[in-house]
Scaffold this motif. Structure first.
Motif, short mmCIF file in Angstrom:
data_model
loop_
_atom_site.label_atom_id
_atom_site.label_comp_id
_atom_site.label_asym_id
_atom_site.label_seq_id
_atom_site.Cartn_x
_atom_site.Cartn_y
_atom_site.Cartn_z
N THR A 116 0.82 -1.21 0.00
CA THR A 116 0.00 0.00 0.00
C THR A 116 0.85 1.26 0.00
O THR A 116 0.42 2.31 -0.47
N MET A 117 2.07 1.16 0.47
CA MET A 117 2.96 2.31 0.36
C MET A 117 3.24 2.64 -1.10
O MET A 117 3.29 3.81 -1.50
N TYR A 118 3.40 1.61 -1.92
CA TYR A 118 3.58 1.86 -3.34
C TYR A 118 2.29 2.40 -3.97
O TYR A 118 2.34 3.13 -4.97
N SER A 119 1.15 2.07 -3.38
CA SER A 119 -0.10 2.66 -3.86
C SER A 119 -0.13 4.16 -3.61
O SER A 119 -0.65 4.92 -4.42
N VAL A 120 0.44 4.60 -2.49
CA VAL A 120 0.54 6.03 -2.23
C VAL A 120 1.48 6.68 -3.25
O VAL A 120 1.21 7.78 -3.75
N VAL A 121 2.58 6.01 -3.55
CA VAL A 121 3.49 6.50 -4.59
C VAL A 121 2.74 6.64 -5.91
O VAL A 121 2.89 7.63 -6.64
N HIS A 122 1.92 5.64 -6.23
CA HIS A 122 1.13 5.69 -7.46
C HIS A 122 0.22 6.92 -7.47
O HIS A 122 0.12 7.62 -8.48
N ASP A 123 -0.43 7.18 -6.34
CA ASP A 123 -1.29 8.37 -6.25
C ASP A 123 -0.50 9.63 -6.54
O ASP A 123 -0.95 10.52 -7.28
N ALA A 124 0.68 9.73 -5.94
CA ALA A 124 1.53 10.91 -6.14
C ALA A 124 1.97 11.01 -7.60
O ALA A 124 1.99 12.10 -8.19
N LEU A 177 0.42 9.96 -10.24
CA LEU A 177 -0.71 10.41 -11.06
C LEU A 177 -0.83 11.93 -11.02
O LEU A 177 -1.02 12.59 -12.04
N ILE A 178 -0.71 12.48 -9.83
CA ILE A 178 -0.80 13.94 -9.68
C ILE A 178 0.33 14.62 -10.43
O ILE A 178 0.12 15.60 -11.16
N ILE A 179 1.54 14.11 -10.25
CA ILE A 179 2.71 14.71 -10.89
C ILE A 179 2.60 14.66 -12.42
O ILE A 179 3.02 15.59 -13.12
N LYS A 180 2.00 13.61 -12.94
CA LYS A 180 1.88 13.47 -14.39
C LYS A 180 0.78 14.34 -14.98
O LYS A 180 0.98 15.00 -16.01
N TYR A 181 -0.38 14.37 -14.34
CA TYR A 181 -1.56 14.96 -14.98
C TYR A 181 -1.87 16.39 -14.55
O TYR A 181 -2.44 17.16 -15.34
N ARG A 196 5.67 11.67 -2.07
CA ARG A 196 6.51 10.64 -2.68
C ARG A 196 7.86 10.56 -1.98
O ARG A 196 8.37 9.45 -1.70
N ALA A 197 8.44 11.70 -1.65
CA ALA A 197 9.71 11.71 -0.93
C ALA A 197 9.57 11.04 0.43
O ALA A 197 10.42 10.23 0.83
N PHE A 198 8.50 11.38 1.15
CA PHE A 198 8.30 10.82 2.49
C PHE A 198 8.11 9.31 2.44
O PHE A 198 8.67 8.57 3.25
N VAL A 199 7.32 8.83 1.49
CA VAL A 199 7.05 7.39 1.40
C VAL A 199 8.32 6.63 1.03
O VAL A 199 8.63 5.59 1.63
N TYR A 200 9.07 7.13 0.06
CA TYR A 200 10.32 6.46 -0.29
C TYR A 200 11.33 6.51 0.86
O TYR A 200 12.06 5.55 1.11
N PHE A 201 11.36 7.62 1.59
CA PHE A 201 12.24 7.73 2.75
C PHE A 201 11.87 6.69 3.80
O PHE A 201 12.73 5.97 4.32
N ILE A 256 9.64 3.82 -8.68
CA ILE A 256 8.55 4.04 -9.63
C ILE A 256 8.28 5.54 -9.67
O ILE A 256 7.89 6.14 -8.66
N THR A 257 8.49 6.17 -10.81
CA THR A 257 8.28 7.61 -10.93
C THR A 257 7.20 7.96 -11.95
O THR A 257 6.94 9.13 -12.18
N GLU A 258 6.59 6.94 -12.54
CA GLU A 258 5.46 7.14 -13.45
C GLU A 258 4.30 6.28 -12.97
O GLU A 258 4.52 5.18 -12.45
N PRO A 259 3.06 6.75 -13.11
CA PRO A 259 1.93 5.90 -12.71
C PRO A 259 1.87 4.64 -13.56
O PRO A 259 2.19 4.66 -14.75
N THR A 260 1.51 3.53 -12.92
CA THR A 260 1.39 2.26 -13.62
C THR A 260 0.03 2.22 -14.31
O THR A 260 -1.00 2.01 -13.68
N GLU A 261 0.03 2.41 -15.63
CA GLU A 261 -1.22 2.50 -16.37
C GLU A 261 -1.34 1.46 -17.46
O GLU A 261 -2.34 1.41 -18.17
N GLY A 262 -0.35 0.63 -17.62
CA GLY A 262 -0.39 -0.41 -18.63
C GLY A 262 0.17 -1.70 -18.08
O GLY A 262 0.33 -1.86 -16.87
N ILE A 263 0.47 -2.63 -18.97
CA ILE A 263 0.95 -3.94 -18.52
C ILE A 263 2.27 -4.30 -19.19
O ILE A 263 2.61 -5.46 -19.34
#
Length: 489
Positions: free
Chosen positions: A102-110, A112-116, A139-144, A156-163
């Motif tokens: 779920t920590m990576y899910s928070v990264v994913h949320d971040a 998405l924001i950074i991209k869009y 993202r910095a806090f979660v990776y830290f 992971i610095t881009e949202p996972t949107e494909g396979i």
């Protein structure tokens, strides 16, 4: 892993809230073709990120940051949860503690924001920048946090949107690479804030909060990654920025944690919990019904303060190894725990220690744990300043004594700190952090940063530096074919 299954916008699919800050209408299906079009949707994505982070603060952030320390001892029962293995320092691939999913899910949320968000039109550029600043900070806090727990990480610095397999399956980056990204994100975040003010309630990232995180990051990299004097200097510069913001040490230590005083001026950043808005926090240091104190064997005033007993984890209690180190003249002692005793046949004995720092609130005759999880408060910054100064060969006395003046009040003169050698000063700073931040999810990280875990935690006897990282769980290893288990497991 959840991050492999998520598509754009899923961060805000399912949650509800009762405050203006965290309210978002549930949406059943969202894709990047229908979402990320308006400022309102960007704000919704931001709220979703904070809600997801709150799920980690409910239990996992505490377990990673404190469970493995010497603070805790077994209560009258056995903890049936996987958290016991962290508490006992008996971690393994099978019993690895909370994993990073779920920590990576928070990264994913971040991500998405950074991209869009940069392509969304806002009423003002400052509103857009503040949302981006919070995403970079998160993202910095979660990776830290994750790097302190597991070391090397998948970046992971881009949202996972494909396979695409080359994007989904990756090897871990080194800690040096992880910290390089963390520091870049911190600078991006700080450059985007246009004010040094706090958010309402101090429950979202602000410029002072990001500077507190920056100081924390640079202290860690200075001590653990060879950053040395340059990193300690960066930490002090970030601390100076926090000091110029609207923060103060509250006069009464109890007031920091009062349920009716959330978001006070000592708080720099907290994760908000509120009845009707979220699930409760797991708060350790409870009491079992089998050992509930009874009058006249225990003072009625103590019983009244503990009632009702329900609401806290009953399998753990604060260890006497730690509670015995508190001076009776230290106001933090009574604010942090109660030594519950009973007297029978003229003999007084200890029943258990029960925490007092997180009182929860009595609702419908039941204690419910909706205390905020405080990520940073000003006392933390003050003691980080002492740590950085000492690492640079400077005198940390002023910072340490600022904390002690509040702690000891009229008895302060007998506890005034006088600078000594760097090694002895470090020991004092670490001890002061124990007294100040007991039960705040910081002790394990402190022990590792000061290189004292193997010396001070009895359950680590006979273990090595390899044992200071958490293992990766079987679930993670099965989902990530390109990564290997941490050494020692």
């Amino acid at each position: 892993m959840i991050r492999k299954l998520m598509t754009a916008g899923m961060a805000v699919v399912m949650f509800s809230a009762c405050t203006d800050d965290l309210t978002l209408t549930p949406i059943s299906q969202i894709t990047n073709t229908s979402f990320w079009k308006s400022a309102e949707e960007a704000e919704g994505g931001l709220n979703g990120m904070y809600v997801r982070l709150r799920t980690q603060a409910a239990n996992n952030m505490f377990v990673w940051g404190e469970a493995r320390s010497e603070i805790w001892a077994q209560n009258f029962g056995f903890d049936p949860s996987a958290n016991y293995y962290a508490f006992a320092n008996d971690l393994s691939q099978v019993n690895a503690g909370p994993d990073w999913t779920t920590m990576y899910s928070v990264v994913h949320d971040a991500n998405l924001i950074i991209k869009y968000v940069p392509d969304i039109s806002f009423p003002s550029e400052s509103e857009k920048n503040e949302i981006l600043a919070q995403a970079y900070a998160t993202r910095a806090f979660v990776y830290f946090t994750m790097s302190k727990v597991w070391g090397d990480l998948i970046l992971i610095t881009e949202p996972t949107e494909g396979i695409e397999p080359d994007k989904i399956y990756q090897e871990r980056a080194t800690q040096a690479e992880v910290f390089a990204l963390i520091k870049e994100d911190l600078e991006r975040s700080l450059s985007l804030f246009d004010t040094n003010e706090f958010s309402e309630g101090r429950i979202k990232w602000s410029e002072p909060a990001v500077n507190a995180l920056k100081a924390d990051v640079y202290l860690w990299s200075g001590k653990k990654l060879g950053g040395g004097a340059a990193d300690f200097t960066e930490a002090l510069e970030a601390i100076s920025e926090v000091e110029s913001s609207d923060v103060e040490l509250l006069t009464d230590f109890n007031d920091i944690f009062s349920f009716t005083n959330k978001g006070n001026k000592e708080v720099i950043l907290s994760v908000r919990f509120a009845e009707g808005e979220s699930t409760t926090r797991t708060v350790y240091g409870g009491v079992t019904a089998l050992a509930s104190p009874t009058a006249p064997y225990t003072d009625q005033s103590v019983i009244d303060k503990l009632l009702p007993y329900s609401g806290k984890n009953v399998y753990w209690q604060l260890s006497s190894l730690v509670t015995d180190q508190f001076s009776d003249e230290d106001s933090r002692k009574d604010a942090s725990f109660i030594e519950v005793t009973q007297t029978r046949d003229g003999v007084t004995s200890l029943l258990y220690n029960i925490d007092q720092k997180w009182p929860g609130v009595i609702s419908g005759g039941v204690r419910v744990m909706y205390d905020d999880f405080i990520v940073y408060r000003y006392a933390d910054v003050v003691l980080m300043k002492a740590e950085a100064q000492n690492a640079l060969g400077q005198d940390p006395s002023e910072a340490i004594n600022l904390i002690r003046k509040r702690a000891y009040g009229e008895n302060y003169e007998a506890h005034t700190f006088v600078s000594s050698t760097q090694e002895e000063n470090d020991e004092v700073i670490l001890q002061e952090r124990l007294f100040e931040f007991l039960q705040e999810g910081k002790r394990w990280y402190d022990l590792v940063r000061f290189d004292k875990a193997l010396q001070k935690v009895p359950s680590l006897e006979g273990k090595t530096q390899n044992d200071l990282l958490f293992p990766l769980s079987e679930t993670i290893l099965s989902l990530e074919p390109l990564i290997e288990q941490n050494p020692g497991y």
